[in-house]
Design a protein around this motif. Structure first.
Motif, mmCIF file in Angstrom:
data_model
loop_
_atom_site.group_PDB
_atom_site.id
_atom_site.type_symbol
_atom_site.label_atom_id
_atom_site.label_comp_id
_atom_site.label_asym_id
_atom_site.label_seq_id
_atom_site.Cartn_x
_atom_site.Cartn_y
_atom_site.Cartn_z
ATOM 1 N N GLN A 126 -28.167 27.380 9.649
ATOM 2 C CA GLN A 126 -28.057 28.654 10.348
ATOM 3 C C GLN A 126 -29.294 28.817 11.227
ATOM 4 O O GLN A 126 -30.395 28.386 10.876
ATOM 5 C CB GLN A 126 -27.943 29.826 9.377
ATOM 6 C CG GLN A 126 -29.165 30.093 8.519
ATOM 7 C CD GLN A 126 -29.016 31.351 7.677
ATOM 8 O OE1 GLN A 126 -28.003 32.052 7.726
ATOM 9 N NE2 GLN A 126 -30.045 31.665 6.893
ATOM 10 N N LEU A 143 -28.113 36.145 13.571
ATOM 11 C CA LEU A 143 -27.816 34.933 12.814
ATOM 12 C C LEU A 143 -26.623 34.196 13.401
ATOM 13 O O LEU A 143 -25.610 34.808 13.779
ATOM 14 C CB LEU A 143 -27.541 35.276 11.350
ATOM 15 C CG LEU A 143 -28.700 35.910 10.567
ATOM 16 C CD1 LEU A 143 -28.296 36.131 9.122
ATOM 17 C CD2 LEU A 143 -29.946 35.058 10.660
ATOM 18 N N PRO A 190 -24.297 30.884 12.238
ATOM 19 C CA PRO A 190 -23.993 29.771 11.333
ATOM 20 C C PRO A 190 -23.615 28.512 12.127
ATOM 21 O O PRO A 190 -23.015 28.591 13.204
ATOM 22 C CB PRO A 190 -22.806 30.287 10.520
ATOM 23 C CG PRO A 190 -22.194 31.353 11.362
ATOM 24 C CD PRO A 190 -23.282 31.954 12.190
ATOM 25 N N TRP A 212 -31.396 28.626 1.381
ATOM 26 C CA TRP A 212 -31.728 28.394 2.786
ATOM 27 C C TRP A 212 -33.219 28.074 2.891
ATOM 28 O O TRP A 212 -34.051 28.735 2.289
ATOM 29 C CB TRP A 212 -31.400 29.618 3.631
ATOM 30 C CG TRP A 212 -29.929 29.888 3.788
ATOM 31 C CD1 TRP A 212 -29.209 30.870 3.194
ATOM 32 C CD2 TRP A 212 -29.018 29.144 4.598
ATOM 33 N NE1 TRP A 212 -27.880 30.789 3.578
ATOM 34 C CE2 TRP A 212 -27.740 29.740 4.446
ATOM 35 C CE3 TRP A 212 -29.136 28.038 5.441
ATOM 36 C CZ2 TRP A 212 -26.603 29.277 5.101
ATOM 37 C CZ3 TRP A 212 -28.001 27.567 6.097
ATOM 38 C CH2 TRP A 212 -26.750 28.178 5.924
#
Length: 350
Positions: free
Chosen positions: A142, A89, A91, A129
């Motif tokens: 993200q 991941l 951001p 999200w």
């Protein structure tokens, strides 16, 4: 004409008739079995499957498969959602909110890094999200790349390709990505790949004809009685899941060339494969029980035997051992939050 000549002629005729009859009988015996019209109330002759000397196994497939009660999947498993469990991941901070239209326009043209899927999600008005949606506004994004799948673990080259694509997306929106350490993430990917490789299971039973071969129509007719439907590939049937938009429970395949023949009724098929992709199917569907009973029912109805890939007959006690081992595998996947049939498991084992 003398009696002797007449006797020879009669004898020759009888021999010729016997030869013709034997040829017709042999041809009929060797011809593939054909599908028959289903008559209302017709009685079906049941042939018991040959499972060796172990205790007999009863089949509950005299009628189509009955639905089983579903067990809800964990709430964390949003379909295709990024998850730190299997994704790297990154951001992306924004100086100002960005429209969904601008985000969609900035998405990479191909959302893969090598063989690994890339996804980008935005955080906006819903505080959830989600993939960018036109007409909405987002305060942050993200990006993620999957760490492993059945092609192997994420490597340094794929990680670098991910970085290039995400940086271009961020630059287009005046965003600032915070990439994690590459070596650390690649090491995580290798550990995940080791786990998934060790706990990946794709089962297959081969059903072989004991005497007469089968025609494609005969296979399809018998499989349809158990709930199988035609798949996307000729020579492949599937048992659909009750949950929408998920992989089928079981697959049944035979020679594609036989299915594509100009006259399939004359194609002789002597074996077919019943398959189960274990991580793709929820445990709550009891897929191995259904696979086992389908194999037994088909073997009984079609005069076949159940074998492994090497042609060795699978006995009833062997099926018990396989079922016990699968329960342990399910437990391990559950403990890792990668329950069979969950969106995360379907992504990882693909």
């Amino acid at each position: 004409m003398s009696n002797f000549t007449v006797g020879l002629a009669i004898l020759g005729g009888l021999v010729l008739a016997a030869i013709v009859a034997h040829g017709a009988w042999t041809s009929r015996r060797n011809a593939p079995r054909q599908a028959q019209p289903d008559a209302q109330g017709a009685q079906t002759t049941r042939v018991e499957p040959d499972l060796g000397e172990a205790s007999p196994v009863e089949s509950s497939f005299d009628a189509p498969l009955q639905p089983l009660p579903p067990i809800p999947l964990p709430s964390r498993d949003r379909k295709n959602a990024l998850d730190a469990l299997i994704d790297v991941l990154t951001p992306i901070a924004l100086d100002a909110p960005v429209s969904g239209d601008a985000a969609i326009a900035a998405l990479p043209p191909t959302r893969r890094a090598g063989s690994k899927p890339i996804a980008i999600e935005g955080l906006g008005e819903t505080q959830q999200w989600e993939a960018p949606v036109a007409g909405r506004r987002y305060n942050a994004f993200q990006a993620g790349v999957q760490m492993a799948n059945r092609t192997g673990a994420l490597n340094e080259i794929e990680f670098s390709e991910f970085v290039v694509k995400v940086q271009a997306f961020a630059d287009a929106l005046s965003g600032s990505p915070d990439f994690p350490d590459m070596l650390h993430e690649v090491a995580r990917a290798r550990e995940l790949d080791q786990f998934s490789s060790t706990h990946d299971a794709q089962l297959g039973f081969t059903l072989r004809a004991r005497s007469a071969a089968w025609s494609p129509g005969y296979i399809q007719q018998n499989a349809a009685r158990l709930g199988f439907v035609a798949g996307a590939i000729p020579g492949r049937l599937v048992l659909p899941a009750r949950i929408p938009n998920v992989p089928p429970l079981l697959g049944l395949s035979f020679d594609t060339q036989a299915a594509l023949a100009d006259d399939p009724a004359q194609s002789a098929v002597r074996e077919m494969t019943l398959s189960l992709d274990v991580p793709q199917v929820p445990r709550s569907e009891q897929p191995f029980v259904r696979m086992r009973e389908a194999a037994i029912a088909l073997a009984a109805a079609m005069d076949g035997i159940i074998t492994d890939d090497n042609g060795h007959m699978i006995r009833a006690d062997g099926l018990d051992v396989i079922g016990s081992g699968l329960e342990q595998l399910y437990d391990t996947l559950d403990q890792r939050d990668l329950s069979a049939g969950s969106p995360l498991a379907r992504r990882l084992f693909s």
